[in-house]
Design a protein around this motif. Structure first.
Motif, mmCIF file in Angstrom:
data_model
loop_
_atom_site.group_PDB
_atom_site.id
_atom_site.type_symbol
_atom_site.label_atom_id
_atom_site.label_comp_id
_atom_site.label_asym_id
_atom_site.label_seq_id
_atom_site.Cartn_x
_atom_site.Cartn_y
_atom_site.Cartn_z
ATOM 1 N N ARG A 111 0.832 -1.204 0.000
ATOM 2 C CA ARG A 111 0.000 0.000 0.000
ATOM 3 C C ARG A 111 0.871 1.260 0.000
ATOM 4 O O ARG A 111 0.531 2.259 -0.633
ATOM 5 N N ASP A 112 1.999 1.235 0.732
ATOM 6 C CA ASP A 112 2.924 2.374 0.704
ATOM 7 C C ASP A 112 3.436 2.609 -0.716
ATOM 8 O O ASP A 112 3.503 3.754 -1.184
ATOM 9 N N GLN B 122 0.661 4.036 -3.057
ATOM 10 C CA GLN B 122 0.371 5.453 -2.854
ATOM 11 C C GLN B 122 1.486 6.337 -3.390
ATOM 12 O O GLN B 122 1.243 7.486 -3.783
ATOM 13 N N VAL C 263 -6.767 5.267 0.308
ATOM 14 C CA VAL C 263 -6.790 3.840 0.583
ATOM 15 C C VAL C 263 -6.561 3.669 2.086
ATOM 16 O O VAL C 263 -5.457 3.864 2.580
ATOM 17 N N PRO D 82 -7.029 1.132 5.430
ATOM 18 C CA PRO D 82 -7.344 -0.234 5.856
ATOM 19 C C PRO D 82 -8.161 -0.289 7.144
ATOM 20 O O PRO D 82 -8.458 -1.367 7.627
ATOM 21 N N TYR E 101 -14.936 -1.426 -0.325
ATOM 22 C CA TYR E 101 -13.738 -0.950 -1.011
ATOM 23 C C TYR E 101 -13.885 -1.102 -2.522
ATOM 24 O O TYR E 101 -13.451 -0.232 -3.292
ATOM 25 N N ILE F 244 -3.593 -0.600 -9.840
ATOM 26 C CA ILE F 244 -3.173 -1.431 -8.707
ATOM 27 C C ILE F 244 -2.441 -2.673 -9.205
ATOM 28 O O ILE F 244 -1.400 -3.072 -8.654
ATOM 29 N N HIS G 95 2.741 -10.090 3.940
ATOM 30 C CA HIS G 95 1.598 -9.229 4.263
ATOM 31 C C HIS G 95 0.605 -9.913 5.207
ATOM 32 O O HIS G 95 -0.114 -9.220 5.942
ATOM 33 N N THR H 227 -3.692 -4.578 -0.876
ATOM 34 C CA THR H 227 -3.974 -3.153 -0.757
ATOM 35 C C THR H 227 -4.493 -2.803 0.632
ATOM 36 O O THR H 227 -4.262 -1.696 1.138
ATOM 37 N N LEU H 228 -5.164 -3.761 1.283
ATOM 38 C CA LEU H 228 -5.802 -3.490 2.567
ATOM 39 C C LEU H 228 -5.071 -4.084 3.761
ATOM 40 O O LEU H 228 -5.271 -3.645 4.891
#
Length: 865
Positions: free
Chosen positions: A271-272, A275, A313, A315, A339, A362, A548, A863-864
């Motif tokens: 996710r970092d 973005q 985004v 979470p 989402y 994504i 993750h 992503t979450l």
């Protein structure tokens, strides 16, 4: 020839350089000079801030009621190149960047046209400010408090000490650090250090290691906090375990500080990267020339098409729903569908065809992350992300930029730095002998080369024949697991785990925590990922998912939960479920198969796990985690039998104790209360108090260097001139001269036994080990509700104090030498996930109990998570 004056100058190196290092001080007359060791930038764009930043600022806030620091020492832990120093620079910027500070507390109240956001970077700044003031998960929390406190905290409230910038800073480091703090207090700080709020940032504090005196750097940090009540110390170190060990005072069996917190910084998660790669997900579309008023964006004006909240985004809802799903499984489905709806709204605003949809962005970012991982993604220059997609992806395939620089140059530099740092970091973890440190990089390279997605037998590394001559590594199974792999795990390079429910593991599952470093060692580029040569892509997807899921485990569980970060696997015949984390004490089976949109076999395997798993410890499919505090050890009292006190106690007292049949050794007496001793036939209350005093004194002085049985007996029976027994309390209050006057004692041995008695008195009945077990079980002022012996509405797992060697017919008794193991048993699984290669979320059910199994696209989960 070096004179004493020269030597003194070398010990002032840090003080002399302070104005250059802290160039933001109002009277320093210095400026930022790129490339200088120890000179950190404070003017970088806010666009690349990881989520760690917004968590870290909470630790800097003061309690608005007590007007005191909420956290006296905040440790940022992590291996090299995870961004610890970068994070310190971002925190320092809060105090020194006038423009941002002005925006931070004036924008919510203003509609000044000078504060218009005229481009993507400005909109990203609005997004950052929005996170301080309007994050719904922290609307009344520490972040808001800290923002409100910032106007009173200017550049002169920060001292930055980069200890690894120059080896000269590490000469007599304790003296240099104290001198630096004294200089700062006298020359820079605008008030009394005991009352004026200020911050001392100590970068790479663990380079001091054994150079900060017998007590290590933990005592130095504790003294810095105690010396000034208005001071907060922020430090960076290799790992959280290193910090815990340094803050632990073994002699007193307690922590040197109570109000400290540790945050572990990991390589950038997907996710970092997403973005940073596509600022749309931060609240700005790089392709648009957006113009809006900051205050309007911050107010969340629904009429604004490009309000940052539309794209962000977050979470938080997913995390909340995962916790709730332990009770109501379909709560998770609503969060995932929410989402998906957000992506649809984003597509209606910015999409211009399937290839430019948010989902496509994504997926493209995920392909790149499978190559880069977190370390490389963080290391790439900001300018690269300003280029077009086509140019950027060509660069990742090996094309040179305009100056002849290639991706291989960036990748090689990061890998060399990180793997090279193994040789410096590993010894500080106290698990690997220096001469064997190079085996760690060899073992890591083996993991990167194999990319094994299934559990393997230990013999794969130690040789099939058992002959040491066949071993790949010349170590035994236990050393491989508890030292080599454990060290690589602590450095966040690999993760390893056992099978679900395996009490005696014979197999091990290992994965890379960061795929980018492994790709560098194998010379991979983006083509290797996109073409899926030799199944590389699916293996990399597995490794990223493993990493993750571990992060997911930390995010959804309480920090005190022993199941934080625990991820098992389950294999039974042809069934294989890759990941089994726990949520609120209940397992959540997660399979992965990205070759299909609907992987039926994997969905069935997860369903069979749900049907067979049980909360009953005697069931066929059940698991528990064993908890051991990071520091401290169980209080056991002195060792040996009653004969140790044969010259201390009267014969009739010893006979009474032996006849009682309840005393096997001194440890039993150490645990007994005066009331329990007085209940023994033949012992009076006075006898019981004498026994208790004798055991306490023996426990305090029996291990003191230079104090053998003769001196110990002298303390208990000093002689006719002083017929009174010495007690621990009396000894702790005595002067050196009084004890040195005893037969056989010197001033040195007198000092030692007095200090030992003081420690024995100060440490109380419970040590750090017992305090942590008690907090785990009973909770901590509502912050952690604790564990029960039966599952409850808050926590589905259960606690058991298990004793090895305990008599099954007498669960309350057993051998006095039995060791207690603290087990946290799993509750019942309620739902499962399967990570797929599809584009939408689907719901299935287990065949027998009809528990839900959600098929979730891998890109959505990452992503979450």
């Amino acid at each position: 020839m070096t004179t004493r004056e020269d030597g003194d100058r070398s010990e002032k190196a840090l003080v002399r350089r302070l104005p250059d290092i802290n160039y933001w001080w109002p009277d320093s007359n210095r400026e930022y000079r790129p490339g200088r060791p120890g000179c950190i930038p404070t003017k970088r764009s806010w666009a690349n801030y990881k989520a760690d930043f917004y968590s870290a600022i909470q630790k800097l806030a003061w309690d608005p009621e007590s007007e005191a620091p909420q956290t006296r020492f905040f440790a940022i832990a992590g291996s090299e190149n995870t961004g610890k120093t970068t994070l310190l620079g971002q925190l320092v910027r809060l105090f020194v960047d006038d423009r941002f500070r002005e925006l931070l507390w004036t924008l919510p109240e203003t509609d000044d046209v000078e504060h218009l956001a005229r481009g993507p970077r400005d909109v990203r700044t609005a997004w950052a400010i929005d996170r301080y003031h309007y994050d719904p998960s922290d609307a009344d929390g520490e972040s808001s408090h800290f923002v409100n406190q910032l106007p009173d905290l200017g550049p002169n409230r920060v001292l930055y000490l980069p200890l690894d910038a120059d080896p000269a800073f590490q000469l007599r480091p304790e003296r240099q650090i104290r001198d630096a703090v004294a200089y700062y207090e006298a020359e820079v700080l605008d008030g009394d250090p005991a009352e004026t709020r200020h911050f001392v940032f100590v970068d790479d504090v663990d380079v001091l290691d054994d150079d900060a005196g017998d007590d290590g750097w933990g005592e130095l940090v504790a003294e810095l906090c105690r010396d000034a009540p208005a001071r907060t110390v922020v430090g960076t170190a290799t790992s959280d375990d290193v910090v815990e060990r340094q803050l632990y005072d073994a002699e007193r069996d307690e922590m040197r500080l109570d109000d400290y917190e540790i945050e572990t910084i990991l390589p950038a998660k997907f996710r970092d990267y997403l973005q940073r790669r596509y600022p749309l997900f931060e609240g700005a579309n790089a392709a648009d020339g957006v113009e809006m008023a900051y205050h309007a964006a911050l107010d969340g004006d629904a009429s604004l098409e490009r309000d940052p909240d539309t794209y962000r985004v977050s979470p938080s809802e997913f995390t909340t729903k995962v916790r709730a799903a332990v009770d109501h499984p379909d709560e998770l489905l609503s969060a995932l569908e929410s989402y998906e709806s957000q992506l649809d709204r984003m597509y209606r605003l910015v999409g211009s065809g399937g290839s430019d949809s948010p989902r496509a962005w994504i997926k493209r970012a995920l392909e790149e992350y499978l190559l880069l991982g977190g370390y490389l993604a963080l290391a790439l220059d900001d300018d690269l992300f300003e280029r077009s997609d086509e140019w950027f992806r060509a660069y990742l395939r090996g094309d040179a930029d305009g100056e002849g620089h290639t991706f291989a140059d960036d990748a090689g530099s990061v890998a060399d730095d990180l793997l090279g740092s193994l040789h410096e970091q590993a010894p500080s973890l106290q698990s690997i002998k220096p001469r064997r440190v190079r085996d760690l990089s060899r073992l890591y390279s083996w993991v990167a080369d194999e990319l094994e997605t299934r559990p393997f037998d230990y013999d794969d590394l130690l040789g099939e024949s058992g002959d040491p001559g066949d071993w790949i590594l010349d170590v035994d199974r236990r050393t491989l697991r508890e030292k080599y792999f454990a060290t690589l795990e602590e450095l966040v390079l690999v993760a390893f785990s056992d099978g679900y429910g395996q009490k005696k593991p014979r197999h091990l599952r290992v994965g890379l925590r960061d795929v980018g470093l492994g790709n560098v060692l194998q010379w991979r580029d983006l083509d290797d990922v996109t073409s899926d040569r030799d199944g590389v892509r699916s293996k990399l997807e597995y490794m990223v998912a493993f990493d993750h899921v571990i992060r997911f485990s930390y995010n959804v569980n309480h920090p005190l939960d022993p199941n934080c970060g625990v991820v098992r696997y389950w294999r039974d015949g042809d069934d294989f479920v890759e990941f089994v984390p726990k949520v609120r004490g209940a397992p959540v089976p997660i399979g992965i198969d990205t070759a299909s949109d609907t992987p039926v076999e994997k969905i069935d395997a997860v369903g069979r796990f749900l049907d067979r798993q049980s909360a009953d410890p005697d069931a066929g499919l059940h698991d528990f985690v064993r908890y051991e505090p990071t520091v401290g050890s169980p209080r056991t009292g002195p060792s040996g039998g009653l004969s140790k006190l044969s010259e201390w106690l009267e014969r009739r007292v010893l006979d009474a104790l032996e006849d009682a049949g309840e005393v096997d050794g001194l440890s039993d007496l150490w645990n007994a209360s005066v009331e329990a001793l007085a209940a023994i036939d033949g012992l009076s209350r006075a006898d019981a108090e004498t026994v208790a005093d004798a055991i306490a004194l023996y426990d305090a002085v029996s291990d003191v260097r230079g104090v053998g049985p003769a001196k110990q007996e002298t303390l208990w029976n000093p002689g006719t001139d002083d017929p009174t027994h010495w007690t621990v309390e009396r000894l702790g209050a005595a002067t050196v001269a009084e004890v040195a006057a005893l037969d056989g004692f010197t001033e040195t041995t007198a000092e030692r036994v007095i200090e030992a008695a003081k420690h024995r008195t100060e440490r109380g009945e419970d040590g750090e080990y017992e305090r942590r077990i008690d907090r785990l079980r009973r909770g901590d002022d509502g912050w952690w509700n604790g564990l029960r012996e039966e599952p409850d509405s808050e926590y589905r797992g259960s606690y058991e104090a298990f004793r090895w060697g305990e008599n099954d017919d007498d669960p309350t008794g057993g051998s006095s030498g039995a060791t207690t193991h603290h087990r946290i048993h799993d509750g019942e699984a309620q739902f499962g996930l399967v990570l797929t290669g599809g584009n939408s979320v689907e719901r299935y059910e287990s065949p027998e109990d009809e528990k839900p199994v959600y098929a979730v696209p891998l890109w959505l989960f990452l992503t979450l998570a």
